[in-house]
Scaffold this active site. Structure first.
Site, PDB file in Angstrom:
ATOM      1  CD  GLU A 149      -4.685  -3.143   6.265  1.00 14.12           C
ATOM      2  OE1 GLU A 149      -5.891  -3.371   6.468  1.00 14.12           O
ATOM      3  OE2 GLU A 149      -4.160  -2.032   6.436  1.00 14.12           O
TER       4      GLU A 149
ATOM      5  CD  GLU B  32     -10.464   0.714   7.221  1.00 13.33           C
ATOM      6  OE1 GLU B  32      -9.630   0.149   6.498  1.00 13.33           O
ATOM      7  OE2 GLU B  32     -10.187   1.667   7.956  1.00 13.33           O
TER       8      GLU B  32
ATOM      9  NE  ARG C 223      -2.041   1.717   3.610  1.00 13.97           N
ATOM     10  CZ  ARG C 223      -2.635   2.170   4.717  1.00 13.97           C
ATOM     11  NH1 ARG C 223      -3.871   1.836   4.971  1.00 13.97           N
ATOM     12  NH2 ARG C 223      -1.982   2.926   5.576  1.00 13.97           N
TER      13      ARG C 223
ATOM     14  NE  ARG D 131      -9.700  -2.491   3.371  1.00 15.49           N
ATOM     15  CZ  ARG D 131      -8.648  -2.958   4.032  1.00 15.49           C
ATOM     16  NH1 ARG D 131      -8.223  -4.198   3.855  1.00 15.49           N
ATOM     17  NH2 ARG D 131      -8.004  -2.201   4.897  1.00 15.49           N
TER      18      ARG D 131
ATOM     19  CD1 TRP E  97      -7.389  11.519  10.748  1.00  9.37           C
ATOM     20  CD2 TRP E  97      -7.824   9.345  11.097  1.00  9.37           C
ATOM     21  NE1 TRP E  97      -6.190  10.864  10.885  1.00  9.37           N
ATOM     22  CE2 TRP E  97      -6.426   9.531  11.084  1.00  9.37           C
ATOM     23  CE3 TRP E  97      -8.350   8.065  11.279  1.00  9.37           C
ATOM     24  CZ2 TRP E  97      -5.529   8.474  11.272  1.00  9.37           C
ATOM     25  CZ3 TRP E  97      -7.473   7.017  11.464  1.00  9.37           C
ATOM     26  CH2 TRP E  97      -6.071   7.217  11.462  1.00  9.37           C
TER      27      TRP E  97
ATOM     28  CE1 TYR F 200      -4.838   5.354   8.274  1.00 10.38           C
ATOM     29  CE2 TYR F 200      -4.668   5.411   5.883  1.00 10.38           C
ATOM     30  CZ  TYR F 200      -4.808   4.703   7.061  1.00 10.38           C
ATOM     31  OH  TYR F 200      -4.879   3.337   7.029  1.00 10.38           O
TER      32      TYR F 200
ATOM     33  CG  ASP G 162      -7.084   3.491   3.326  1.00 13.29           C
ATOM     34  OD1 ASP G 162      -8.138   4.064   2.980  1.00 13.29           O
ATOM     35  OD2 ASP G 162      -6.968   2.866   4.400  1.00 13.29           O
TER      36      ASP G 162
ATOM     37  CG  HIS H  80      -8.345   6.545   6.320  1.00 15.03           C
ATOM     38  ND1 HIS H  80      -8.810   7.074   7.486  1.00 15.03           N
ATOM     39  CD2 HIS H  80      -7.958   5.286   6.626  1.00 15.03           C
ATOM     40  CE1 HIS H  80      -8.705   6.178   8.460  1.00 15.03           C
ATOM     41  NE2 HIS H  80      -8.198   5.076   7.961  1.00 15.03           N
TER      42      HIS H  80
ATOM     43  CD  GLU I 148      -8.466   0.499   2.662  1.00 10.65           C
ATOM     44  OE1 GLU I 148      -7.310   0.154   2.304  1.00 10.65           O
ATOM     45  OE2 GLU I 148      -8.820   0.538   3.846  1.00 10.65           O
TER      46      GLU I 148
HETATM   47  O1  KDG Z   1      -8.487   1.715  13.699  1.00 16.34           O
HETATM   48  C1  KDG Z   1      -8.509   2.307  12.459  1.00 16.34           C
HETATM   49  C2  KDG Z   1      -7.403   1.746  11.596  1.00 16.34           C
HETATM   50  O2  KDG Z   1      -7.437   0.359  11.635  1.00 16.34           O
HETATM   51  C3  KDG Z   1      -7.526   2.221  10.179  1.00 16.34           C
HETATM   52  O3  KDG Z   1      -7.328   3.594  10.154  1.00 16.34           O
HETATM   53  C4  KDG Z   1      -6.504   1.509   9.315  1.00 16.34           C
HETATM   54  O4  KDG Z   1      -7.580   2.280   7.334  1.00 16.34           O
HETATM   55  C5  KDG Z   1      -6.884   1.463   7.888  1.00 16.34           C
HETATM   56  C6  KDG Z   1      -6.362   0.339   7.098  1.00 16.34           C
HETATM   57  O5  KDG Z   1      -6.725   0.261   5.936  1.00 16.34           O
HETATM   58  O6  KDG Z   1      -5.606  -0.455   7.639  1.00 16.34           O
HETATM   59 MG    MG Z   2      -8.294   1.500   5.447  1.00 20.20          MG
END
Ligand code: KDG
Ligand code: MG
Length: 412
Positions: free
Chosen positions: A349, A272, A150, A293, A412, A162, A220, A222, A246
Site C-alpha cells: 500500500e 493491519e 483501492r 496486511r 470504524w 472511511y 477496504d 474496514h 480487505e
Molecule cells: O490508523 C488507521 C489507518 O491506518 C487505517 O484506517 C488505514 O485501513 C487503512 C488502510 O488500509 O490503509
Molecule cells: Mg485497511
C-alpha cells in the site's frame, strides 16, 4: 567480533501534518539507526513505552545482536503482544537493522537475501464522493503511473465515509489528514451497512466498464460487516475481479473468515491491526485468507514481520503490507526492504506522504512503473531533519468513532 555498543536511544515525537513516533539509536562509534513506532491516535503510549521502559535497557547492548535484543524485549517484558508493545519493539528492531546495514555498507534488502524483483508493486488510494469524482481520482493515479488502485466511495444517504477524500482531485484537503483529525476528542461518523452493500457493487461495475479489465482494483471494508454480509459482498464483487477485499469483518473472530471463504472466491486481505504471527495462525494454517496486511511498524519490526511472511509463504499466502500515511517514511522503507527481498511479496500500500512530512523524513525510495524501490544506499535510506521535527510538536489527533443511524457504536 567486537560488539557494537549502543550508546544512546532517543525518542522523537513530531507532527509534520500528522503525528509520528521515531526511535533514534546511536552506537558508541557514531553509527545512527532510525525506527518507526507510530500508532495512530495512541502515539504517546508508544513513546512512553520506549522512553521509560526500553531505552534504559538498550544502553551498553551490542547493536549487532538483533535477534537476541528482540527476544529480550519480547519475552523479557512478561506482558507479550499488543499494539503498543509491538510498535515499540518494532521501532527498536528497525533502528538496529538500519545500523547493521549501514555498518555493512549495504542497502538493508541485501542483508535480507537480496532483491527478488526490480521493485515492489504498489496500490494507491482512489476515492470520490460520486462516480465522476472517483473516475478523476483513478485517472490522476494512472497519470502518476499507478497500476493498482483501492476504490472507496461515498454511500448515498451517508455523510463522510472511511477512505473518501473530503475534497476532489486538486482540492485543498488531502485524504490523509482526514482520519487523524486534530482535536482533543474524536469526531463521529454515521454508518449504515445495508446502504453500503446496495451501493458498492454498482461502483465496481462502473469502474470496470470505464477502465477495462487490466487495472488492479482493491477495496477496504474496514471491519464493518458481519460474516454473512461479507460473504454476500465478496460474491457480489466477483464479476469485477478484485485483487482483494480487505478487512471484511472485525478480525478478532477468526472463524468468521471460514464462513466468508465458503461463499466467495474474492481474495481476502486481513491483519493491519494484528501484531504477531500468533494472530494469523488459524487464518493462515486453514488458508482462510490470501494476503497478510502487517507492516514492520506494527508487527515487531523486520525480525518479526519476516517470521509472519515466511509462515504465510508455506501456505501460498502473500504479503500486502499496510502503508497509510500514519506509518512514517521510515516504517514504509522498512516494509519495502523486506518486501523487495521476500519471495511471497504480493503488493504494498502506498499513500504518498505530504510535503510537510517529507520536510522531516527524507526517504530515498523511488516510484516508477507502478512500483517502489527502496534506496540503494547503505541502511534503510531515510534521513531525518531533527530541527524540522522539533519545529512540529505533537498535537492530539484521533481516528473517528462510527455510530449506526440509531446511535449505536459500530466498528470504524
Ligand atoms: O490508523 C488507521 C489507518 O491506518 C487505517 O484506517 C488505514 O485501513 C487503512 C488502510 O488500509 O490503509
Ligand atoms: Mg485497511
Amino acid at each position: 567480533m567486537t560488539p557494537l555498543r549502543i550508546d544512546r536511544t532517543q525518542v522523537i515525537v513530531t507532527s509534520p501534518g500528522r503525528n509520528f513516533v521515531t526511535v533514534r539509536i546511536d552506537t558508541a562509534d557514531g553509527v545512527t539507526g532510525y525506527g518507526d513506532g507510530t500508532l495512530n491516535g495512541r502515539e504517546l503510549s508508544v513513546a512512553s513505552y520506549l522512553r521509560d521502559h526500553l531505552a534504559p535497557l538498550l544502553v551498553g547492548r551490542d547493536a549487532h545482536a538483533i535477534e537476541d535484543t528482540w527476544q529480550y524485549l519480547y519475552r523479557g517484558s512478561y506482558w507479550r503482544r499488543g499494539p503498543v508493545t509491538m510498535a515499540a519493539i518494532a521501532a527498536v528492531d528497525t533502528a538496529l537493522w538500519d545500523i547493521k546495514a549501514k555498518v555493512a555498507g549495504l542497502p538493508l534488502y541485501q542483508l535480507l537475501g537480496g532483491a527478488s524483483r526490480e521493485r515492489c508493486l504498489v496500490y494507491g488510494h482512489a476515492s470520490g464522493a460520486n462516480l465522476p469524482e472517483l473516475f478523476d481520482s483513478v485517472r490522476a493515479h494512472l497519470a502518476q503511473g499507478f497500476r493498482a488502485v483501492r476504490i472507496q466511495t461515498a454511500v448515498p444517504g451517508l455523510g463522510s465515509v472511511y477512505g473518501v477524500a473530503s475534497s476532489p482531485v486538486g482540492g485543498a484537503e488531502r485524504y490523509d489528514y482526514e482520519p487523524a483529525r486534530r482535536a482533543a476528542v474524536p469526531v463521529t461518523e454515521t454508518w449504515e451497512t445495508r446502504a453500503y452493500l446496495r451501493h458498492l457493487p454498482s461502483v465496481f461495475e462502473a469502474v470496470r466498464a470505464e477502465f477495462g479489465p487490466e487495472l488492479i482494483l482493491l477495496h477496504d471494508a474496514h471491519h464493518r460487516l458481519t460474516p454473512i454480509q461479507a460473504a454476500r459482498l465478496g460474491k457480489a464483487l466477483e464479476p469485477y475481479d478484485l485483487f482483494w477485499l480487505e478487512d471484511p469483518t472485525p478480525a478478532e473472530n477468526q472463524d468468521a473468515l471460514r464462513l466468508i471463504r465458503q461463499h466467495t472466491t474474492t481474495p481476502i486481505a486481513i491483519g493491519e491491526v494484528f501484531n504477531t504471527v500468533w494472530d494469523y495462525r488459524q487464518l493462515i494454517a486453514e488458508q482462510l485468507i490470501d494476503y497478510v496486511r502487517s507492516p514492520a511498524t506494527h508487527a515487531g519490526g523486520i525480525t518479526h514481520l519476516r517470521r509472519i511472511a515466511d509462515y504465510a509463504g508455506m501456505y501460498q499466502v502473500k504479503t500486502g503490507m499496510h502503508g497509510p500515511t500514519d506509518i512514517s517514511p521510515i516504517g514504509l522503507a522498512a516494509s519495502l526492504h523486506l518486501g523487495l527481498a521476500l519471495h511471497n511479496f504480493g503488493i504494498q500500500e502506498y499513500m504518498v506522504h505530504s510535503d510537510e512530512t517529507h520536510a522531516v523524513f527524507q526517504p530515498g525510495y523511488s516510484f516508477a512503473d507502478g512500483g517502489l524501490r527502496p534506496a540503494d544506499e547503505p541502511g534503510l535510506g531515510v534521513a531525518l531533519d531533527v530541527e524540522c521535527a522539533a519545529r512540529n510538536p505533537y498535537q492530539p489527533a484521533y481516528l473517528p468513532i462510527n455510530r449506526l443511524t440509531d446511535g449505536t457504536v459500530h466498528d470504524w
